[in-house]
Design a protein around this motif. Structure first.
Motif, PDB file in Angstrom:
ATOM      1  N   ARG A 138      21.028  78.597 -34.749  1.00 31.63           N
ATOM      2  CA  ARG A 138      22.450  78.240 -34.846  1.00 31.63           C
ATOM      3  C   ARG A 138      23.147  78.351 -33.503  1.00 31.63           C
ATOM      4  O   ARG A 138      24.147  77.687 -33.252  1.00 31.63           O
ATOM      5  N   PRO A 142      24.726  74.626 -33.942  1.00 33.83           N
ATOM      6  CA  PRO A 142      25.449  75.209 -35.069  1.00 33.83           C
ATOM      7  C   PRO A 142      25.234  74.371 -36.330  1.00 33.83           C
ATOM      8  O   PRO A 142      25.289  73.130 -36.291  1.00 33.83           O
ATOM      9  N   ARG A 173      34.348  72.522 -34.086  1.00 31.85           N
ATOM     10  CA  ARG A 173      33.401  73.449 -33.466  1.00 31.85           C
ATOM     11  C   ARG A 173      32.917  72.925 -32.126  1.00 31.85           C
ATOM     12  O   ARG A 173      32.846  73.665 -31.143  1.00 31.85           O
TER      13      ARG A 173
END
Length: 646
Positions: A138, A142, A173
């Motif tokens: 991740r 991610p 993100r």
């Protein structure tokens, strides 16, 4: 991050182990083409890459039904996907192993049990811990952003219809907005938690109540201490007095010891004897002086004189008796003679008392008796004279003995003094016992108060700490509120800035990809929802109102813009990217989208999307070519190098 090898074993049509090697990027050659006919295994390869990167025990992604079971492997119960990649000059090996886990009954659905391995081949470190592996992967890609790096071209237009929450989250993100949004949410949650804690830690009244009791106990303790000091002083005084009385008792006992008592008895006896002597002398003197006592005083001497007189005949005793009687009758005359200084007067008085004047009238024995009597009378006179002197001596001796007795302790006084001392000592003992009992009672009260105060002090300290925490919580809540206010302004400005940059790049990418830029004059991105709004010179419309091909071009423009802004070096894997595009748009995408999508781009396409002509046009950016071959006899797929049918 660059993939160097992908291996599949027993996944759907991929029977046995199948491997594809990706040549390292060289200049602009970053695109890897995997071509295949429909139904051969492009989507399986795409989903296997996704599963290897992001599978967990909770979500293994691949199912038991994905495990290959062919005539040559009827009992196979496992499948494997492996990815080898490089990241920051380190080589890694990631392996996911699925094993069929039968259900509890014949008709139940089977599931899979996942095991994983991540190995750093340069350092030799490895891990099989699912959480560690998930955290590392991740950090590279991610999970929430995977749809922008691994996507199906046939589904990509859904990114444009109305930006879903997952797409919006992925964009936020990659643009770094989620960090500030999460920070703001975390601070808000912390603030809410602190408010709840503050309500639960509001102990002000309880603290004041316990502090008041503690203060009262301190006052009582000080009162007890003062009383203890008073009683201690009184007890010390009583002990001092008792010691003094003991010394006095010892002194009295020393004064009235057996020797002293014996001496006192001897002196008392001596005084009694002296008093008897004095009394006898005084009586003798009293008998000598009166006339009527003279005869009785000298009677024993007369009798003795008569008894000692020579006896020549028998009448002498009788005559002497007569003489005694005469003397008694003439005692006054004799007494008067005794007072004279001449013995002759005494003799004459005796003669006169006998009734004769001449010597011849007195027999010789009488004369001898009279002379003897005269001597006795003279001796009596001398005794009369000496009595007062003897009496005086006796009185002097009595005075001496009296003084000596007076200097000795009296038994009665001793008994009285000792009794008094004992009464005082008993009173002091009673007082001392009372003081000691009071001191013990005070000590018990003090011990109880100390224990109670100790508990109260702990409670007060705990409550005070809670109160400090209560105040500190209030301060922290205020700090959180101020931070949120600052973050609200910052996030709003930062979001507007980043979305504005994204909007600018999306407009540029769209004009670069489309062959009809006049259809849309401008693309606006909503700062909150990230929805795309399209406008022309006289019309405003939603992106979802566009055709499927136009949506795909808009989606490619959005994806390319987000990847460019995020600057994240991650491979892109695209399945069926050009199915909805016309030839002109395909050429634009092939030339302008794929080369700029990341450090490595893996395209899974059919021959109708990327034909030989497109392959030739892509040759300047192609790093490698592969195709999937289906064995019609076994129904299994193998991975081979080169384009289809080469």
């Amino acid at each position: 991050m660059i993939f160097t090898r992908i291996s599949l074993r027993n996944v759907r049509r991929y029977s046995g182990k199948q491997t594809v090697d990706f040549a390292p990027p060289q200049g602009n050659k970053r695109v890897h083409l995997v071509s295949a006919y429909n139904g051969v295994g492009k989507t399986t390869l795409f989903e296997s890459i996704n599963a290897c990167l992001f599978a967990t025990k909770e979500d293994p992604i691949l199912k038991a039904s994905d495990i290959t079971r062919t005539s040559s492997q009827p009992g196979n119960n496992e499948m494997l996907v492996e990815i080898e990649f490089e990241h920051e000059s380190q080589s890694y090996f990631l392996s996911r192993h699925w094993v069929r886990r039968p259900g509890p009954s014949e008709y139940s659905v089977n599931s899979v049990l996942l095991s994983s391995l991540l190995q750093n081949r340069d350092s030799g470190d490895s891990s099989t811990d699912e959480d560690e592996i998930a955290a590392f992967m991740r950090s590279l890609i991610p999970f929430e952003t995977r749809r922008l790096f691994l996507f199906d071209g046939e589904q990509v237009q859904t990114y444009i219809d109305q930006a879903s929450e997952s797409v919006r989250d992925a964009i936020e993100r990659l643009l770094g907005l989620h960090l500030y949004i999460r920070l703001e949410e975390d601070i808000r949650k912390i603030e809410q938690d602190l408010r709840g804690q503050r309500r639960s830690h509001d102990v002000g009244e309880d603290l004041l109540s316990k502090q008041e009791v503690l203060d009262q106990n301190e006052v009582r303790v000080r009162s007890i201490e003062r009383r203890q000091q008073e009683l201690s002083r009184a007890s010390a005084d009583a002990k001092s007095q008792y010691a003094r009385l003991q010394i006095e008792e010892t002194r009295l006992e020393g004064l009235f010891d057996p020797v002293t008592q014996s001496k006192r008895r001897d002196l008392e006896q001596q005084r009694l004897s002296l008093r008897g002597d004095v009394e006898r002398l005084e009586n003798a003197t009293a008998e000598l002086l009166p006339n009527e006592l003279v005869a009785s005083l000298f009677w024993p001497e007369i009798v003795a004189a008569v008894d000692n007189t020579p006896r020549t005949d028998s009448v002498v005793p009788g005559n002497l008796r007569e003489l005694a009687d005469l003397l008694f009758r003439n005692r006054r005359v004799i007494a008067a003679a005794l007072r004279s200084d001449s013995p002759e007067s005494v003799e004459a008085a005796l003669r006169e008392s006998l009734g004769g004047d001449s010597e011849g009238d007195v027999p010789s024995y009488v004369r001898d008796g009279l002379l003897r009597l005269a001597d006795l009378i003279e001796s009596g006179r001398e005794r009369l004279i000496s009595h007062p002197e003897q009496v005086q001596l006796k009185y002097s001796e009595l005075d001496r003995v009296g003084h000596e007795i007076a200097s000795l302790p009296s038994a009665e006084l001793f008994d009285m003094d000792v009794k008094r001392l004992h009464e005082e000592m008993e009173g002091l003992r009673t007082t001392q016992a009372r003081h000691e009992e009071s001191l013990k009672s005070l000590a018990r009260d003090r011990e109880r108060l100390d224990a109670e105060s100790e508990g109260l002090e702990l409670d007060v300290a705990r409550l005070a700490d809670h109160n400090l925490r209560y105040r500190a919580i209030g301060d922290t809540i205020e700090v959180c509120r101020r931070i949120r206010e600052v973050l609200d302004v910052f996030v709003s400005d930062y979001r507007s800035t980043r979305i504005g940059e994204l909007e600018r790049i999306v407009n540029a990418k769209y004009r670069d990809f489309t062959n009809a830029p006049g259809l849309i004059d401008a693309i606006e991105i909503d700062r909150e929802s990230v929805d795309l709004k399209l406008s022309t010179s006289d019309t405003e419309m939603q992106a979802g109102e566009q055709s499927a091909g136009q949506k795909e071009i808009l989606a490619f423009a959005l994806i390319a813009s987000v990847v460019e802004l995020s600057n994240r070096q991650v491979p892109a894997v695209i399945d069926t990217p050009l199915a909805r595009l016309d030839a002109q748009h395909r050429e634009n995408v092939l030339r302008r989208f794929f080369p700029n999508l990341g450090p490595q781009v893996i395209v899974l396409a059919t021959d109708t999307e990327v034909g030989r002509q497109e392959v030739n046009e892509l040759s300047p950016i192609l790093a490698s070519k592969h195709h999937l071959h289906l064995d019609l006899d076994t129904g299994t797929t193998t991975i081979r190098d080169g384009y289809l049918d080469e």
